[in-house]
Design a protein around this motif. Structure first.
Motif, mmCIF file in Angstrom:
data_model
loop_
_atom_site.group_PDB
_atom_site.id
_atom_site.type_symbol
_atom_site.label_atom_id
_atom_site.label_comp_id
_atom_site.label_asym_id
_atom_site.label_seq_id
_atom_site.Cartn_x
_atom_site.Cartn_y
_atom_site.Cartn_z
ATOM 1 N N SER A 13 0.867 -1.338 -0.185
ATOM 2 C CA SER A 13 -0.313 -0.038 -0.019
ATOM 3 C C SER A 13 0.898 1.151 0.180
ATOM 4 O O SER A 13 2.471 1.569 0.298
ATOM 5 N N LEU A 49 -3.568 -1.851 -1.422
ATOM 6 C CA LEU A 49 -4.174 -1.207 -0.252
ATOM 7 C C LEU A 49 -5.160 0.152 -0.556
ATOM 8 O O LEU A 49 -4.701 0.861 0.689
ATOM 9 N N GLY A 89 -7.318 4.485 -1.636
ATOM 10 C CA GLY A 89 -6.841 5.305 -0.539
ATOM 11 C C GLY A 89 -7.302 6.299 -0.686
ATOM 12 O O GLY A 89 -8.598 7.020 -1.529
ATOM 13 N N HIS A 125 -7.860 -0.418 3.307
ATOM 14 C CA HIS A 125 -6.856 0.731 3.647
ATOM 15 C C HIS A 125 -6.454 1.072 4.925
ATOM 16 O O HIS A 125 -5.412 1.739 5.375
ATOM 17 N N GLY A 209 -3.048 0.112 5.303
ATOM 18 C CA GLY A 209 -2.377 1.320 4.802
ATOM 19 C C GLY A 209 -2.576 2.174 5.393
ATOM 20 O O GLY A 209 -2.796 1.811 6.919
#
Length: 252
Positions: A13, A49, A89, A125, A209
């Protein structure tokens, strides 16, 4: 999801490609492509992610210019039959269906649950989860509002991309001016979020992440919170071999 003998699940990520400039981002993109090239031999699935790009917005017929090596490598891996899953994200939350249509990569806007090798995972995320950060949560509601996205589409792509890049690099985390520190288990929002989720259901692993810090923290009996770090300063990724999860640093 079955995990064949010798196959592994990979997680990464927060690459933030494009920041702080395309030129400075390019070596990191090349390094990430090398990593993808290496793991494809034993990857049973790849999870990205979020914040792959520092900014991403899909107009009806336009997507951001660049990143062709990353996108091409993802297309190659997906065409070979290896599943890839993408979680948006806070920097690429305006992703729509380009990945799904062009790359055959499903895109998720919230956490998802999976089971690998008998182990349960909650994956996402991580932005906007847990207590606190109320200012960001309010701002995210504005960003994800349909009317807000409709208004932004009226900006010419050249203007829209430049404006977004300017605002994004103002983030000290990406410009390199921030000193990201571990806040302690009692203050890390995603740790608190994981502990709260365990009150209603067990997960073996919480994988997120967003925090840009590699972390592996026990949050309950046989339950672990993992933050994947980033590809700006740490170049870390997660790998699950069917029995255990490890955080590793890529030095290639």
């Amino acid at each position: 999801m079955p995990l064949s003998d010798g196959k592994k699940i990979y997680f990464a990520s927060d690459q933030h490609f494009g920041a702080p400039t395309r030129a400075l981002s390019f070596p990191r993109e090349q390094q990430f492509v090398r990593w993808l090239d290496e793991i494809k031999s034993d990857a049973g699935a790849i999870f990205l992610l979020g914040d792959l790009f520092d900014f991403w917005f899909e107009y009806s017929t336009v997507v951001p210019k660049g990143f062709i090596r990353v996108l091409g490598k993802l297309a190659e891996i997906r065409d070979s039959g290896i599943p890839i899953y993408f979680f948006v994200g806070n920097h690429d939350l305006w992703m729509h269906d380009y990945f799904e249509k062009e790359l055959n990569i499903p895109v998720y806007h919230d956490n998802q649950e999976y089971t690998f090798g008998g182990k349960t995972f909650l994956i996402g995320h991580g932005d906007g989860k847990g207590p606190g950060d109320k200012g960001y949560k309010r701002m995210k509601k504005v960003f994800t509002n349909r009317f807000s996205k409709w208004l932004y589409r009226w900006l010419h792509p050249d203007l829209g991309m430049k404006l977004a890049q300017y605002l994004s690099v103002k983030n000290k985390l990406i410009s390199g001016d921030a000193d990201v520190k571990f806040l302690g288990e009692d203050k890390e929002w995603l740790v608190l979020y994981a502990k709260r989720k365990l009150q209603t259901r067990h997960y073996d692993y919480f994988v997120f992440g967003h925090r840009h810090l590699p972390m592996t923290i026990p949050v309950g009996e046989n339950a672990t919170y993992i933050n994947l770090g980033d590809w700006i300063g740490y170049f870390t990724y997660g790998v699950f071999d069917g029995e255990r999860f490890e955080l590793k640093e890529y030095k290639g």
